[in-house]
Design a protein around this motif. Structure first.
Motif, PDB file in Angstrom:
ATOM      1  N   VAL A 145      -0.261  16.585  61.224  1.00 33.36           N
ATOM      2  CA  VAL A 145      -1.123  17.124  60.168  1.00 33.36           C
ATOM      3  C   VAL A 145      -0.719  16.566  58.810  1.00 33.36           C
ATOM      4  CG1 VAL A 145      -1.857  19.245  58.987  1.00 33.36           C
ATOM      5  CG2 VAL A 145      -1.558  19.222  61.474  1.00 33.36           C
ATOM      6  N   ALA A 146       0.584  16.539  58.535  1.00 34.77           N
ATOM      7  CA  ALA A 146       1.063  16.069  57.228  1.00 34.77           C
ATOM      8  C   ALA A 146       2.533  15.704  57.324  1.00 34.77           C
ATOM      9  CB  ALA A 146       0.862  17.150  56.165  1.00 34.77           C
ATOM     10  N   GLN A 147       2.948  14.798  56.444  1.00 31.04           N
ATOM     11  CA  GLN A 147       4.346  14.390  56.350  1.00 31.04           C
ATOM     12  C   GLN A 147       4.750  14.258  54.889  1.00 31.04           C
ATOM     13  OE1 GLN A 147       4.214  10.712  58.739  1.00 31.04           O
ATOM     14  NE2 GLN A 147       5.393  11.768  60.322  1.00 31.04           N
ATOM     15  N   ARG A 148       6.028  14.499  54.627  1.00 34.78           N
ATOM     16  CA  ARG A 148       6.608  14.187  53.314  1.00 34.78           C
ATOM     17  C   ARG A 148       7.919  13.461  53.541  1.00 34.78           C
ATOM     18  NH1 ARG A 148       5.585  17.876  48.061  1.00 34.78           N
ATOM     19  NH2 ARG A 148       3.335  18.127  48.320  1.00 34.78           N
ATOM     20  N   SER A 149       8.107  12.358  52.841  1.00 34.77           N
ATOM     21  CA  SER A 149       9.332  11.577  52.996  1.00 34.77           C
ATOM     22  C   SER A 149      10.339  11.949  51.930  1.00 34.77           C
ATOM     23  CB  SER A 149       9.020  10.086  52.928  1.00 34.77           C
ATOM     24  OG  SER A 149       8.494   9.748  51.658  1.00 34.77           O
ATOM     25  N   VAL A 150      11.607  11.749  52.257  1.00 37.34           N
ATOM     26  CA  VAL A 150      12.691  11.923  51.290  1.00 37.34           C
ATOM     27  C   VAL A 150      13.636  10.733  51.426  1.00 37.34           C
ATOM     28  CG1 VAL A 150      12.560  14.448  51.372  1.00 37.34           C
ATOM     29  CG2 VAL A 150      14.190  13.257  52.824  1.00 37.34           C
ATOM     30  N   PRO A 151      14.210  10.270  50.307  1.00 39.84           N
ATOM     31  CA  PRO A 151      15.143   9.142  50.381  1.00 39.84           C
ATOM     32  C   PRO A 151      16.518   9.595  50.855  1.00 39.84           C
ATOM     33  CG  PRO A 151      14.963   9.899  48.124  1.00 39.84           C
ATOM     34  CD  PRO A 151      13.989  10.720  48.925  1.00 39.84           C
ATOM     35  N   ILE A 152      17.235   8.673  51.473  1.00 40.31           N
ATOM     36  CA  ILE A 152      18.630   8.897  51.861  1.00 40.31           C
ATOM     37  C   ILE A 152      19.488   7.927  51.066  1.00 40.31           C
ATOM     38  CG2 ILE A 152      20.308   8.893  53.739  1.00 40.31           C
ATOM     39  CD1 ILE A 152      17.959   9.222  55.691  1.00 40.31           C
ATOM     40  N   THR A 153      20.488   8.426  50.382  1.00 38.15           N
ATOM     41  CA  THR A 153      21.418   7.586  49.633  1.00 38.15           C
ATOM     42  C   THR A 153      22.803   7.670  50.260  1.00 38.15           C
ATOM     43  OG1 THR A 153      22.245   9.260  48.075  1.00 38.15           O
ATOM     44  CG2 THR A 153      20.120   8.212  47.560  1.00 38.15           C
ATOM     45  N   ASP A 154      23.694   6.796  49.828  1.00 40.72           N
ATOM     46  CA  ASP A 154      25.065   6.829  50.346  1.00 40.72           C
ATOM     47  C   ASP A 154      25.807   8.093  49.934  1.00 40.72           C
ATOM     48  OD1 ASP A 154      24.713   4.472  51.632  1.00 40.72           O
ATOM     49  OD2 ASP A 154      26.193   3.317  50.477  1.00 40.72           O
ATOM     50  N   ALA A 155      25.312   8.798  48.926  1.00 41.96           N
ATOM     51  CA  ALA A 155      25.946  10.044  48.507  1.00 41.96           C
ATOM     52  C   ALA A 155      25.566  11.213  49.407  1.00 41.96           C
ATOM     53  CB  ALA A 155      25.564  10.370  47.062  1.00 41.96           C
ATOM     54  N   ASP A 156      24.583  11.022  50.278  1.00 45.67           N
ATOM     55  CA  ASP A 156      24.120  12.126  51.120  1.00 45.67           C
ATOM     56  C   ASP A 156      25.057  12.395  52.280  1.00 45.67           C
ATOM     57  OD1 ASP A 156      21.700  13.266  50.085  1.00 45.67           O
ATOM     58  OD2 ASP A 156      20.706  11.364  50.509  1.00 45.67           O
ATOM     59  N   THR A 157      25.203  13.686  52.574  1.00 52.10           N
ATOM     60  CA  THR A 157      25.793  14.156  53.822  1.00 52.10           C
ATOM     61  C   THR A 157      24.694  14.885  54.585  1.00 52.10           C
ATOM     62  OG1 THR A 157      26.431  16.316  52.937  1.00 52.10           O
ATOM     63  CG2 THR A 157      28.009  14.491  52.656  1.00 52.10           C
ATOM     64  N   ALA A 158      25.009  15.363  55.770  1.00 47.26           N
ATOM     65  CA  ALA A 158      24.011  16.119  56.518  1.00 47.26           C
ATOM     66  C   ALA A 158      23.555  17.342  55.723  1.00 47.26           C
ATOM     67  CB  ALA A 158      24.577  16.538  57.868  1.00 47.26           C
ATOM     68  N   LEU A 159      24.471  17.976  55.008  1.00 46.45           N
ATOM     69  CA  LEU A 159      24.107  19.170  54.248  1.00 46.45           C
ATOM     70  C   LEU A 159      23.168  18.837  53.095  1.00 46.45           C
ATOM     71  CD1 LEU A 159      24.413  22.190  53.714  1.00 46.45           C
ATOM     72  CD2 LEU A 159      26.445  21.668  52.340  1.00 46.45           C
ATOM     73  N   THR A 160      23.494  17.830  52.302  1.00 47.18           N
ATOM     74  CA  THR A 160      22.627  17.499  51.168  1.00 47.18           C
ATOM     75  C   THR A 160      21.266  17.004  51.650  1.00 47.18           C
ATOM     76  OG1 THR A 160      23.418  15.201  50.951  1.00 47.18           O
ATOM     77  CG2 THR A 160      24.633  16.913  49.744  1.00 47.18           C
ATOM     78  N   LEU A 161      21.253  16.280  52.768  1.00 54.90           N
ATOM     79  CA  LEU A 161      19.985  15.800  53.294  1.00 54.90           C
ATOM     80  C   LEU A 161      19.157  16.965  53.831  1.00 54.90           C
ATOM     81  CD1 LEU A 161      18.169  13.423  53.840  1.00 54.90           C
ATOM     82  CD2 LEU A 161      19.402  13.018  55.983  1.00 54.90           C
ATOM     83  N   PHE A 162      19.810  17.912  54.466  1.00 53.74           N
ATOM     84  CA  PHE A 162      19.072  19.079  54.944  1.00 53.74           C
ATOM     85  C   PHE A 162      18.463  19.843  53.763  1.00 53.74           C
ATOM     86  CE2 PHE A 162      18.237  23.248  56.635  1.00 53.74           C
ATOM     87  CZ  PHE A 162      17.714  22.961  57.885  1.00 53.74           C
ATOM     88  N   HIS A 163      19.189  19.943  52.656  1.00 49.70           N
ATOM     89  CA  HIS A 163      18.634  20.593  51.468  1.00 49.70           C
ATOM     90  C   HIS A 163      17.398  19.836  50.961  1.00 49.70           C
ATOM     91  CE1 HIS A 163      21.716  23.471  51.461  1.00 49.70           C
ATOM     92  NE2 HIS A 163      22.624  22.847  50.751  1.00 49.70           N
ATOM     93  N   LYS A 164      17.419  18.516  51.020  1.00 51.76           N
ATOM     94  CA  LYS A 164      16.258  17.726  50.603  1.00 51.76           C
ATOM     95  C   LYS A 164      15.046  18.027  51.493  1.00 51.76           C
ATOM     96  CE  LYS A 164      18.567  13.621  48.636  1.00 51.76           C
ATOM     97  NZ  LYS A 164      18.746  12.152  48.793  1.00 51.76           N
ATOM     98  N   LEU A 165      15.286  18.109  52.796  1.00 42.81           N
ATOM     99  CA  LEU A 165      14.195  18.398  53.719  1.00 42.81           C
ATOM    100  C   LEU A 165      13.654  19.809  53.505  1.00 42.81           C
ATOM    101  CD1 LEU A 165      15.494  16.825  57.048  1.00 42.81           C
ATOM    102  CD2 LEU A 165      14.006  15.806  55.333  1.00 42.81           C
ATOM    103  N   THR A 166      14.546  20.738  53.237  1.00 40.72           N
ATOM    104  CA  THR A 166      14.122  22.118  52.971  1.00 40.72           C
ATOM    105  C   THR A 166      13.245  22.167  51.728  1.00 40.72           C
ATOM    106  OG1 THR A 166      16.153  22.956  53.986  1.00 40.72           O
ATOM    107  CG2 THR A 166      14.939  24.475  52.585  1.00 40.72           C
ATOM    108  N   ALA A 167      13.652  21.413  50.703  1.00 41.58           N
ATOM    109  CA  ALA A 167      12.866  21.379  49.462  1.00 41.58           C
ATOM    110  C   ALA A 167      11.501  20.736  49.674  1.00 41.58           C
ATOM    111  CB  ALA A 167      13.643  20.619  48.387  1.00 41.58           C
ATOM    112  N   ALA A 168      11.390  19.831  50.640  1.00 32.69           N
ATOM    113  CA  ALA A 168      10.114  19.174  50.913  1.00 32.69           C
ATOM    114  C   ALA A 168       9.204  20.018  51.799  1.00 32.69           C
ATOM    115  CB  ALA A 168      10.355  17.821  51.584  1.00 32.69           C
ATOM    116  N   ALA A 169       9.788  20.884  52.631  1.00 28.32           N
ATOM    117  CA  ALA A 169       9.013  21.623  53.628  1.00 28.32           C
ATOM    118  C   ALA A 169       8.053  22.622  52.995  1.00 28.32           C
ATOM    119  CB  ALA A 169       9.951  22.333  54.596  1.00 28.32           C
ATOM    120  N   GLY A 170       8.529  23.374  52.005  1.00 27.46           N
ATOM    121  CA  GLY A 170       7.684  24.382  51.386  1.00 27.46           C
ATOM    122  C   GLY A 170       6.425  23.808  50.750  1.00 27.46           C
ATOM    123  N   PRO A 171       6.554  22.803  49.874  1.00 26.95           N
ATOM    124  CA  PRO A 171       5.363  22.197  49.270  1.00 26.95           C
ATOM    125  C   PRO A 171       4.412  21.572  50.292  1.00 26.95           C
ATOM    126  CG  PRO A 171       7.311  21.649  47.989  1.00 26.95           C
ATOM    127  CD  PRO A 171       7.802  22.322  49.238  1.00 26.95           C
TER     128      PRO A 171
END
Length: 307
Positions: A145-171
Motif C-alpha cells: 500500500v505504501a512505503q517510507r524509506s530511511v537512510p542508514i549511516t555508519d553512526a546507526d546501531t540497531a536501536l537508532t535505526l529502529f527509532h528511525k523506522l518508528t518515526a516513519a511508521a506513524g506518518p
C-alpha cells in the motif's frame, strides 16, 4: 471504519495511536505479555490500548477456533498487524471485510521475515524503511500500500535505526488511513524475483569471526549492540562482549586474525582484512569499559589473541 489490531513494541504503540488519532474505531487489541526473560526496552501496546478504553487480549495462540470466532464477532472492516510476533493464518485474515494489513520494517520485497533492522546492518545496507502491505498466509508477500524509506549511516546501531523506522511508521499510516477509508489505497504487487528472506536471530549469532573483514565485524557489532544481546568473542575461556567498534586504518599487517595491538588511538584487533578498534568491551560478569581500560586491567600485551 472498524478494525481489530494485533500489535507489539514501539511501532505497535505509534501505529495504534495513529489509528486512534484518525478516528478509526478499534474494536479490540491483541498483543503479547512481556517475557520476564527478555530485555523489554520498548513501549507497551497494552498500556496505550487500556488508556483508550479498548479491550486487550494476549492469547498464546490467536489462530485457534475460539479466537477466530471471537474476532469474527467483532466484524472488523480491517485487521492490522504492527510488529505482532505471531503469523496470522488464513481463517483470521479472511475475517476482515476490506483486508488485513501488516507494517513491516523493511523496503519490501527486500528483507522479508524476522529481524530486518538487524539484518540490514549486518549486510551493510545504506537505506531501509517501512512497508504497509496486505497480508497473505506466507509472510511479507502481499500487495504494498505504501512505503517510507530511511537512510542508514555508519553512526546507526540497531536501536537508532529502529527509532528511525518508528518515526516513519506513524506518518505513513496517517497518510494512508483516508485512502483505506475511501477505497483508494494503492495495491502494488511485489516483485517476488527480487525478494530476500531472513530468519530470526539468537544470542549465539552474535559470535565474532575474526577472519571476516573489519567492515563485517563493525556491522555485526552495531547490529546487535545494546539493547540486543551483543557481539562477542572469547578471552581465555571467558566471553568478551564488544559493544562498540570502529574500522581502523589498514596497517597492512600480516598478523593472524584475532591478534591484539595496543596503539595510541586504542585497542585494535586484526581481522581477515584490516583492523578494528574496540571502543567498548565487557568481560562476562564484569563492568563495561573502554577497550584501552580493559587492556590495561587485563595486562594485554601486543600479539595476544582473541578467539
Amino acid at each position: 471504519m472498524r478494525c481489530v489490531v494485533f500489535a507489539y513494541h514501539d511501532i505497535g504503540c505509534v501505529c495504534l495511536r495513529a489509528l486512534l488519532d484518525a478516528g478509526v474505531e478499534v474494536a479490540a487489541v491483541f498483543t503479547h505479555d512481556d517475557d520476564p526473560g527478555e530485555n523489554v526496552w520498548f513501549g507497551s501496546v497494552r498500556k496505550v490500548a487500556e488508556a483508550a478504553g479498548i479491550p486487550v487480549y494476549a492469547p498464546e495462540n490467536v489462530n485457534t477456533a475460539e479466537w477466530v470466532a471471537r474476532v469474527t464477532e467483532l466484524q472488523p472492516d480491517f485487521i492490522f498487524s504492527f510488529y505482532y510476533r505471531k503469523l496470522l493464518k488464513r481463517p483470521l485474515l479472511e475475517i476482515a471485510r476490506r483486508g488485513a494489513l501488516n507494517l513491516h520494517g523493511s523496503l519490501l520485497p527486500k528483507y522479508r521475515g524476522r529481524c530486518p533492522v538487524n539484518w540490514v546492518l549486518i549486510h551493510d545496507e545504506h537505506e531501509t524503511g517501512v512497508s504497509l502491505h496486505y497480508m497473505e498466509e506466507k509472510p511479507d508477500r502481499g500487495e504494498v500500500v505504501a512505503q517510507r524509506s530511511v537512510p542508514i549511516t555508519d553512526a546507526d546501531t540497531a536501536l537508532t535505526l529502529f527509532h528511525k523506522l518508528t518515526a516513519a511508521a506513524g506518518p505513513l499510516l496517517k497518510e494512508v488511513i483516508p485512502q483505506l477509508r475511501d477505497g483508494t489505497a494503492p495495491k502494488v504487487p511485489q516483485d517476488h524475483q527480487a525478494a530476500s528472506y531472513f530468519g530470526g536471530r539468537t544470542a549465539d549469532d552474535g559470535r565474532l569471526v575474526w577472519t571476516q573483514s573489519a567492515r563485517q565485524i563493525f556491522n555485526l557489532v552495531r547490529a546487535v549492540t545494546h539493547p540486543y544481546p551483543g557481539a562477542f568473542c572469547w578471552w581465555k575461556e571467558t566471553k568478551l562482549f564488544v559493544w562498540a567498534s570502529r574500522v581502523a586504518a589498514n596497517t597492512g599487517s600480516s598478523a593472524k586474525p584475532g591478534t591484539l595491538f595496543l596503539e595510541p588511538e586504542g585497542l585494535k584487533v586484526q581481522t581477515g582484512t584490516g583492523t578494528v578498534l574496540l571502543d567498548r568491551v565487557q568481560l562476562d560478569g564484569d563492568t563495561e569499559r573502554s577497550g584501552s581500560e580493559w587492556a590495561s586491567i587485563n595486562r594485554i600485551t601486543e600479539g595476544m589473541q582473541l578467539e
